[in-house]
Design a protein around this motif. Structure first.
Motif, PDB file in Angstrom:
ATOM      1  N   PRO A   1      -6.967  -5.300  -1.750  1.00 20.83           N
ATOM      2  CA  PRO A   1      -7.875  -5.517  -2.877  1.00 20.83           C
ATOM      3  C   PRO A   1      -8.953  -6.568  -2.570  1.00 20.83           C
ATOM      4  O   PRO A   1     -10.102  -6.418  -2.981  1.00 20.83           O
ATOM      5  CB  PRO A   1      -6.947  -5.975  -4.003  1.00 20.83           C
ATOM      6  N   SER A   2      -8.598  -7.620  -1.816  1.00 22.81           N
ATOM      7  CA  SER A   2      -9.605  -8.637  -1.493  1.00 22.81           C
ATOM      8  C   SER A   2     -10.688  -8.067  -0.572  1.00 22.81           C
ATOM      9  O   SER A   2     -11.863  -8.416  -0.711  1.00 22.81           O
ATOM     10  CB  SER A   2      -8.954  -9.865  -0.860  1.00 22.81           C
TER      11      SER A   2
ATOM     12  N   VAL B   1     -10.051  -3.354  -9.340  1.00 26.91           N
ATOM     13  CA  VAL B   1      -9.310  -3.379  -8.075  1.00 26.91           C
ATOM     14  C   VAL B   1      -8.092  -4.289  -8.251  1.00 26.91           C
ATOM     15  O   VAL B   1      -8.094  -5.440  -7.831  1.00 26.91           O
ATOM     16  CB  VAL B   1     -10.205  -3.895  -6.922  1.00 26.91           C
ATOM     17  N   PRO B   2      -7.036  -3.776  -8.857  1.00 28.59           N
ATOM     18  CA  PRO B   2      -5.859  -4.615  -9.111  1.00 28.59           C
ATOM     19  C   PRO B   2      -5.000  -4.806  -7.853  1.00 28.59           C
ATOM     20  O   PRO B   2      -4.984  -3.955  -6.962  1.00 28.59           O
ATOM     21  CB  PRO B   2      -5.091  -3.825 -10.173  1.00 28.59           C
ATOM     22  N   ASP B   3      -4.311  -5.940  -7.817  1.00 28.77           N
ATOM     23  CA  ASP B   3      -3.303  -6.152  -6.778  1.00 28.77           C
ATOM     24  C   ASP B   3      -2.162  -5.167  -7.005  1.00 28.77           C
ATOM     25  O   ASP B   3      -1.997  -4.643  -8.105  1.00 28.77           O
ATOM     26  CB  ASP B   3      -2.759  -7.579  -6.847  1.00 28.77           C
ATOM     27  N   ASN B   4      -1.376  -4.929  -5.980  1.00 27.01           N
ATOM     28  CA  ASN B   4      -0.194  -4.058  -6.052  1.00 27.01           C
ATOM     29  C   ASN B   4      -0.521  -2.593  -6.329  1.00 27.01           C
ATOM     30  O   ASN B   4       0.329  -1.863  -6.829  1.00 27.01           O
ATOM     31  CB  ASN B   4       0.802  -4.561  -7.115  1.00 27.01           C
ATOM     32  N   ASP B   5      -1.727  -2.150  -6.009  1.00 29.35           N
ATOM     33  CA  ASP B   5      -2.082  -0.740  -6.189  1.00 29.35           C
ATOM     34  C   ASP B   5      -1.231   0.082  -5.218  1.00 29.35           C
ATOM     35  O   ASP B   5      -1.311  -0.103  -4.005  1.00 29.35           O
ATOM     36  CB  ASP B   5      -3.572  -0.536  -5.909  1.00 29.35           C
ATOM     37  N   PRO B   6      -0.419   1.009  -5.714  1.00 26.62           N
ATOM     38  CA  PRO B   6       0.476   1.771  -4.830  1.00 26.62           C
ATOM     39  C   PRO B   6      -0.253   2.697  -3.865  1.00 26.62           C
ATOM     40  O   PRO B   6       0.346   3.158  -2.885  1.00 26.62           O
ATOM     41  CB  PRO B   6       1.345   2.574  -5.805  1.00 26.62           C
ATOM     42  N   ASP B   7      -1.532   2.979  -4.098  1.00 26.97           N
ATOM     43  CA  ASP B   7      -2.289   3.839  -3.186  1.00 26.97           C
ATOM     44  C   ASP B   7      -2.840   3.090  -1.972  1.00 26.97           C
ATOM     45  O   ASP B   7      -3.313   3.726  -1.031  1.00 26.97           O
ATOM     46  CB  ASP B   7      -3.456   4.505  -3.931  1.00 26.97           C
ATOM     47  N   LEU B   8      -2.781   1.762  -1.977  1.00 23.59           N
ATOM     48  CA  LEU B   8      -3.322   0.979  -0.865  1.00 23.59           C
ATOM     49  C   LEU B   8      -2.243   0.765   0.189  1.00 23.59           C
ATOM     50  O   LEU B   8      -1.113   0.406  -0.128  1.00 23.59           O
ATOM     51  CB  LEU B   8      -3.864  -0.357  -1.369  1.00 23.59           C
ATOM     52  N   ARG B   9      -2.592   0.998   1.439  1.00 22.11           N
ATOM     53  CA  ARG B   9      -1.632   0.891   2.543  1.00 22.11           C
ATOM     54  C   ARG B   9      -1.751  -0.418   3.323  1.00 22.11           C
ATOM     55  O   ARG B   9      -0.805  -0.858   3.946  1.00 22.11           O
ATOM     56  CB  ARG B   9      -1.819   2.068   3.517  1.00 22.11           C
ATOM     57  N   HIS B  10      -2.941  -1.011   3.334  1.00 17.71           N
ATOM     58  CA  HIS B  10      -3.168  -2.237   4.111  1.00 17.71           C
ATOM     59  C   HIS B  10      -2.666  -3.438   3.305  1.00 17.71           C
ATOM     60  O   HIS B  10      -3.386  -4.021   2.507  1.00 17.71           O
ATOM     61  CB  HIS B  10      -4.666  -2.389   4.429  1.00 17.71           C
ATOM     62  N   THR B  11      -1.408  -3.786   3.502  1.00 18.33           N
ATOM     63  CA  THR B  11      -0.790  -4.868   2.732  1.00 18.33           C
ATOM     64  C   THR B  11      -0.097  -5.870   3.658  1.00 18.33           C
ATOM     65  O   THR B  11       0.844  -6.557   3.229  1.00 18.33           O
ATOM     66  CB  THR B  11       0.226  -4.298   1.724  1.00 18.33           C
TER      67      THR B  11
END
Length: 131
Positions: free
Chosen positions: A81-82, A63-73
């Protein structure tokens, strides 16, 4: 309250043991609960810190930081990721108590696992039940 230094594991075994001892119970259980969605709890080896570092690095690769598929940032690149890391691990641990002590094995410790890069203050609820 537990102050973290950023991502990584922080042993809380001694603090929980003090609460168990102060409770006066001989037999029962202790529940440790973390009131947050971006850190977790884990029982892990407490003799060799490289075991915890290996686990931390392994989960960071999954679960890397800066994953482009994640929207909740909203709170940064480690926000979602956390939350995922917390969901894959645990927010509570239950440990049996016997003879007035937690029944952890020789190399087991209780760790708060901070999943955020920045330091945080984390609240743990410790409930001791028994006779």
């Amino acid at each position: 309250m537990i102050s973290t230094r950023g991502s990584g594991t922080l042993e809380v075994t001694d603090q929980v043991a003090q609460i168990v001892a102060a409770s006066g119970i001989s037999t029962g259980g202790v529940t440790v609960f973390c009131q947050h969605t971006s850190c977790s709890l884990v029982i892990m080896e407490n003799a060799d810190p490289t075991a915890r570092r290996d686990l931390e690095r392994w989960l960071d690769r999954l679960v890397p930081d800066n994953d482009p598929d994640l929207r909740h940032t909203l709170e940064g690149p480690d926000d979602m990721p956390s939350h995922i890391k917390m969901a894959w691990t645990r927010t509570s641990e239950v440990i049996p108590v016997g003879s007035g002590r937690m029944q952890l094995a020789t190399w087991q410790g209780i760790f708060l696992w901070e999943h955020r890069a920045a330091p945080h203050r984390r609240r743990l609820i410790v409930t001791v039940q028994g006779d």
